[in-house]
Scaffold this motif. Structure first.
Motif, PDB file in Angstrom:
ATOM      1  N   GLN A  76      35.807 -11.277 -20.419  1.00 41.56           N
ATOM      2  CA  GLN A  76      37.066 -10.730 -20.928  1.00 41.56           C
ATOM      3  C   GLN A  76      36.863 -10.136 -22.312  1.00 41.56           C
ATOM      4  O   GLN A  76      36.209 -10.726 -23.180  1.00 41.56           O
ATOM      5  N   ILE A  77      37.415  -8.940 -22.512  1.00 40.39           N
ATOM      6  CA  ILE A  77      37.442  -8.299 -23.830  1.00 40.39           C
ATOM      7  C   ILE A  77      38.893  -7.894 -24.099  1.00 40.39           C
ATOM      8  O   ILE A  77      39.417  -6.960 -23.513  1.00 40.39           O
ATOM      9  N   GLY A  78      39.536  -8.602 -24.977  1.00 41.94           N
ATOM     10  CA  GLY A  78      40.943  -8.335 -25.243  1.00 41.94           C
ATOM     11  C   GLY A  78      41.790  -8.602 -24.017  1.00 41.94           C
ATOM     12  O   GLY A  78      41.674  -9.652 -23.363  1.00 41.94           O
ATOM     13  N   LYS A  79      42.625  -7.640 -23.666  1.00 39.83           N
ATOM     14  CA  LYS A  79      43.478  -7.798 -22.481  1.00 39.83           C
ATOM     15  C   LYS A  79      42.793  -7.334 -21.197  1.00 39.83           C
ATOM     16  O   LYS A  79      43.376  -7.391 -20.118  1.00 39.83           O
ATOM     17  N   TYR A  80      41.567  -6.871 -21.341  1.00 44.45           N
ATOM     18  CA  TYR A  80      40.828  -6.338 -20.188  1.00 44.45           C
ATOM     19  C   TYR A  80      39.761  -7.324 -19.729  1.00 44.45           C
ATOM     20  O   TYR A  80      39.256  -8.141 -20.501  1.00 44.45           O
ATOM     21  N   TRP A  81      39.418  -7.193 -18.475  1.00 42.50           N
ATOM     22  CA  TRP A  81      38.230  -7.847 -17.924  1.00 42.50           C
ATOM     23  C   TRP A  81      37.168  -6.771 -17.735  1.00 42.50           C
ATOM     24  O   TRP A  81      37.454  -5.714 -17.184  1.00 42.50           O
ATOM     25  N   LEU A  82      35.961  -7.067 -18.214  1.00 38.96           N
ATOM     26  CA  LEU A  82      34.877  -6.079 -18.181  1.00 38.96           C
ATOM     27  C   LEU A  82      33.812  -6.511 -17.186  1.00 38.96           C
ATOM     28  O   LEU A  82      33.359  -7.654 -17.200  1.00 38.96           O
ATOM     29  N   LYS A  83      33.416  -5.566 -16.343  1.00 38.88           N
ATOM     30  CA  LYS A  83      32.319  -5.779 -15.401  1.00 38.88           C
ATOM     31  C   LYS A  83      31.251  -4.728 -15.698  1.00 38.88           C
ATOM     32  O   LYS A  83      31.533  -3.526 -15.646  1.00 38.88           O
ATOM     33  N   TRP A  84      30.059  -5.202 -16.046  1.00 40.43           N
ATOM     34  CA  TRP A  84      28.942  -4.317 -16.417  1.00 40.43           C
ATOM     35  C   TRP A  84      27.790  -4.546 -15.461  1.00 40.43           C
ATOM     36  O   TRP A  84      27.438  -5.681 -15.156  1.00 40.43           O
ATOM     37  N   GLU A  85      27.213  -3.455 -14.974  1.00 43.95           N
ATOM     38  CA  GLU A  85      26.075  -3.551 -14.054  1.00 43.95           C
ATOM     39  C   GLU A  85      25.010  -2.541 -14.467  1.00 43.95           C
ATOM     40  O   GLU A  85      25.329  -1.396 -14.807  1.00 43.95           O
ATOM     41  N   GLN A  86      23.780  -2.983 -14.401  1.00 44.02           N
ATOM     42  CA  GLN A  86      22.641  -2.122 -14.714  1.00 44.02           C
ATOM     43  C   GLN A  86      21.904  -1.797 -13.419  1.00 44.02           C
ATOM     44  O   GLN A  86      21.476  -2.693 -12.699  1.00 44.02           O
ATOM     45  N   HIS A  87      21.771  -0.512 -13.127  1.00 42.73           N
ATOM     46  CA  HIS A  87      21.117  -0.054 -11.906  1.00 42.73           C
ATOM     47  C   HIS A  87      19.794   0.628 -12.274  1.00 42.73           C
ATOM     48  O   HIS A  87      19.399   0.668 -13.433  1.00 42.73           O
ATOM     49  N   THR A  88      19.144   1.169 -11.266  1.00 41.65           N
ATOM     50  CA  THR A  88      17.824   1.767 -11.488  1.00 41.65           C
ATOM     51  C   THR A  88      17.883   2.936 -12.459  1.00 41.65           C
ATOM     52  O   THR A  88      17.054   3.057 -13.360  1.00 41.65           O
ATOM     53  N   PHE A  90      21.079   4.138 -13.916  1.00 39.77           N
ATOM     54  CA  PHE A  90      22.304   4.233 -14.694  1.00 39.77           C
ATOM     55  C   PHE A  90      22.905   2.845 -14.898  1.00 39.77           C
ATOM     56  O   PHE A  90      22.477   1.861 -14.270  1.00 39.77           O
ATOM     57  N   VAL A  91      23.895   2.777 -15.790  1.00 43.67           N
ATOM     58  CA  VAL A  91      24.685   1.562 -16.001  1.00 43.67           C
ATOM     59  C   VAL A  91      26.155   1.902 -15.785  1.00 43.67           C
ATOM     60  O   VAL A  91      26.573   3.049 -15.993  1.00 43.67           O
ATOM     61  N   THR A  92      26.926   0.934 -15.354  1.00 47.35           N
ATOM     62  CA  THR A  92      28.344   1.156 -15.102  1.00 47.35           C
ATOM     63  C   THR A  92      29.171   0.132 -15.860  1.00 47.35           C
ATOM     64  O   THR A  92      28.778  -1.022 -16.018  1.00 47.35           O
ATOM     65  N   TYR A  93      30.330   0.585 -16.332  1.00 48.76           N
ATOM     66  CA  TYR A  93      31.307  -0.268 -17.006  1.00 48.76           C
ATOM     67  C   TYR A  93      32.625  -0.133 -16.259  1.00 48.76           C
ATOM     68  O   TYR A  93      33.105   0.993 -16.042  1.00 48.76           O
ATOM     69  N   THR A  94      33.214  -1.248 -15.879  1.00 43.61           N
ATOM     70  CA  THR A  94      34.524  -1.258 -15.240  1.00 43.61           C
ATOM     71  C   THR A  94      35.427  -2.195 -16.025  1.00 43.61           C
ATOM     72  O   THR A  94      35.123  -3.390 -16.153  1.00 43.61           O
ATOM     73  N   ALA A  95      36.510  -1.653 -16.552  1.00 41.16           N
ATOM     74  CA  ALA A  95      37.480  -2.456 -17.305  1.00 41.16           C
ATOM     75  C   ALA A  95      38.821  -2.383 -16.574  1.00 41.16           C
ATOM     76  O   ALA A  95      39.308  -1.286 -16.279  1.00 41.16           O
ATOM     77  N   PHE A  96      39.415  -3.519 -16.271  1.00 40.16           N
ATOM     78  CA  PHE A  96      40.689  -3.522 -15.559  1.00 40.16           C
ATOM     79  C   PHE A  96      41.622  -4.559 -16.188  1.00 40.16           C
ATOM     80  O   PHE A  96      41.197  -5.558 -16.772  1.00 40.16           O
ATOM     81  N   SER A  97      42.903  -4.265 -16.071  1.00 39.61           N
ATOM     82  CA  SER A  97      43.922  -5.141 -16.648  1.00 39.61           C
ATOM     83  C   SER A  97      45.080  -5.262 -15.673  1.00 39.61           C
ATOM     84  O   SER A  97      45.370  -4.334 -14.899  1.00 39.61           O
ATOM     85  N   ASP A  98      45.742  -6.384 -15.705  1.00 40.46           N
ATOM     86  CA  ASP A  98      46.891  -6.620 -14.827  1.00 40.46           C
ATOM     87  C   ASP A  98      48.152  -6.049 -15.463  1.00 40.46           C
ATOM     88  O   ASP A  98      48.223  -5.811 -16.669  1.00 40.46           O
ATOM     89  N   GLY A  99      49.129  -5.824 -14.628  1.00 45.35           N
ATOM     90  CA  GLY A  99      50.427  -5.375 -15.124  1.00 45.35           C
ATOM     91  C   GLY A  99      50.746  -3.955 -14.716  1.00 45.35           C
ATOM     92  O   GLY A  99      49.883  -3.188 -14.291  1.00 45.35           O
ATOM     93  N   VAL A 100      52.010  -3.626 -14.835  1.00 44.48           N
ATOM     94  CA  VAL A 100      52.502  -2.302 -14.468  1.00 44.48           C
ATOM     95  C   VAL A 100      52.134  -1.304 -15.550  1.00 44.48           C
ATOM     96  O   VAL A 100      52.272  -1.570 -16.744  1.00 44.48           O
ATOM     97  N   VAL A 101      51.650  -0.149 -15.131  1.00 39.92           N
ATOM     98  CA  VAL A 101      51.322   0.926 -16.043  1.00 39.92           C
ATOM     99  C   VAL A 101      52.521   1.858 -16.145  1.00 39.92           C
ATOM    100  O   VAL A 101      53.020   2.350 -15.124  1.00 39.92           O
ATOM    101  N   ALA A 102      52.967   2.082 -17.373  1.00 40.02           N
ATOM    102  CA  ALA A 102      54.159   2.914 -17.537  1.00 40.02           C
ATOM    103  C   ALA A 102      53.915   4.335 -17.042  1.00 40.02           C
ATOM    104  O   ALA A 102      54.799   4.965 -16.442  1.00 40.02           O
TER     105      ALA A 102
END
Length: 427
Positions: A76-88, A90-102
């Protein structure tokens, strides 16, 4: 139970299968995704830089660091959950948060990745995605209205997935903020882990599609050079049938073309192989979603078949063409090398015949000299024999000339016989 020693990598290999779980997401929520690849001209990928870049992001939020040498991270980073993966590649970052987006697909959702942090990334952005995950409305008309509002209808792909668990949609276009958009309408009975799997597969489809398109870009760059080499190769193969052309010069040109083709093949082999692997992953991820048609719209598989598959066929065709040209140049070089060898054999045969003639002339000259040598040796031998016979002149009453004349024939015959015997023993 009897004890047995474990392989030192047993637990590490077993845990690797469970090291990258799918995120758990509940509708409504949003997600921001980015894939970063180090430049093509990098001598070797520095994975430590990728890990240091992740650590810099975590430090901004006071989040715990990953383990040294880690290839994945979830926290968790702040209000987000971070998922990081290292591939052959490239690397990927996925940040997601709960709740309704205005505001659906609000570019502010991407602020979880600060702009200065992105500028210092050890590579370049391959793709970035904003995902909007909302509950599926009771009426599909509401879904249609959202799709018409959010996406470009000409390239929109939408389908029900996982036996009606959700509707996923996207147009694979980059919006004004530089991001692609995907929407997921999750059914009321769809669990958080299943939603996470859908989101993860959507990100993987886009990332692997983009990475495989690098092969298509490589083919476009290679095409002019291949066309030029193909023209040269065809011309040289036509020259091979012309007996007036120099075989050695043609062989030199063929070997030069073969070297260029092998260089192109060596430089492109990794990209072509990676393109095939990424293409297979795209097909697998789409197949795993078990698409069903939604309101007559094109599915993700159909979109790929119409827009993506032709590019992949172009890559495969160029790869096959490069291999065929390389094989053709090798076969032509072998044929021409055989012709050069035959011509050299003919030249060697002519040279041997000339040497035989010279040897015959030399032998004749040698025999002529041999005859003269018999005469010369006989002359000195007769003189010596004459000195031996001169004391007999008084006893026999013969003159010195008569004794010399009588000794000449036997001496000449003896010298001739000795010289001939010596020559035979040498030969």
């Amino acid at each position: 139970m009897s004890s047995i020693s474990d392989h030192p990598l047993r637990y590490k290999l077993a845990n690797e299968l469970h090291a990258r779980p799918f995120p758990s997401m509940k509708a409504p929520c949003s997600a921001a995704y980015v894939a970063i690849k180090q430049p093509e001209d990098a001598v070797s990928r520095d994975r430590a830089q990728d890990l240091a870049h992740l650590t810099a992001l975590l430090d901004r939020h006071g989040a715990p660091h990953p383990q040294p040498g880690a290839t994945h991270y979830y926290g968790q980073i702040g209000k987000y959950w971070l998922k990081w993966e290292q591939h052959t590649e490239f690397v990927t970052y996925t940040a997601f948060s709960d709740g309704v987006v205005a505001r659906p697909f609000d570019p502010a959702e991407f602020d979880v990745f600060p702009s200065d942090w992105l500028e210092n990334a050890p590579g370049q952005r391959m793709t970035s995605i904003l995902l909007n995950i909302v509950p599926r409305p009771a009426e599909d008309v509401a879904v249609t209205g959202s799709l018409d509002e959010w996406f470009v209808s000409e390239s929109l792909a939408a389908s029900e997935v996982l036996d009606g668990a959700a509707i996923m949609a996207g147009d694979f276009r980059i919006d004004l903020n530089g991001h692609l958009r995907f929407a997921v309408f999750a059914g009321a009975q769809t669990g958080a882990r299943r939603i996470g799997r859908i989101v993860q597969r959507l990100c993987e489809i886009e990332t692997y599609k983009t990475m495989s398109m690098l092969g298509f870009a490589r083919v476009r760059a290679l095409q002019p050079g291949l066309n030029e080499l193909d023209t040269k190769l065809t011309g040289l193969m036509g020259t091979m049938s012309d007996e007036r052309a120099s075989a050695e010069e043609t062989l030199h040109d063929l070997l030069s073309i073969s070297a260029e083709l092998e260089t192109l093949s060596a430089r492109s082999s990794f990209r072509f192989g990676a393109t095939g692997a990424y293409e297979a992953l795209v097909d697998q991820r789409i197949a795993a979603l078990r698409e069903e048609r939604f309101q007559g719209r094109q599915q993700f598989g159909e979109f790929m078949m119409r827009r993506y598959a032709p590019a992949m066929r172009t890559v495969h065709s160029a790869e096959a063409r490069l291999e065929a040209m390389s094989s053709r140049s090798i076969r032509a070089s072998n044929l021409l090398r055989t012709r050069v060898d035959v011509e050299r054999s003919a030249q060697n045969q002519t040279l041997l015949e000339s040497m035989d003639k010279r040897s015959d002339l030399q032998l004749r000259l040698q025999r002529t000299v041999e005859g003269l040598s018999v005469v010369a040796i006989s002359y000195y031998a007769v003189s010596l024999v004459g000195y031996l016979l001169y004391p007999l002149t008084q006893a026999t009453g013969m003159s010195k000339g008569m004794l010399t004349a009588l000794a000449t024939v036997p001496v000449v015959l003896l010298v001739w016989w000795l010289v001939r015997r010596l020559r035979k023993s040498v030969e």
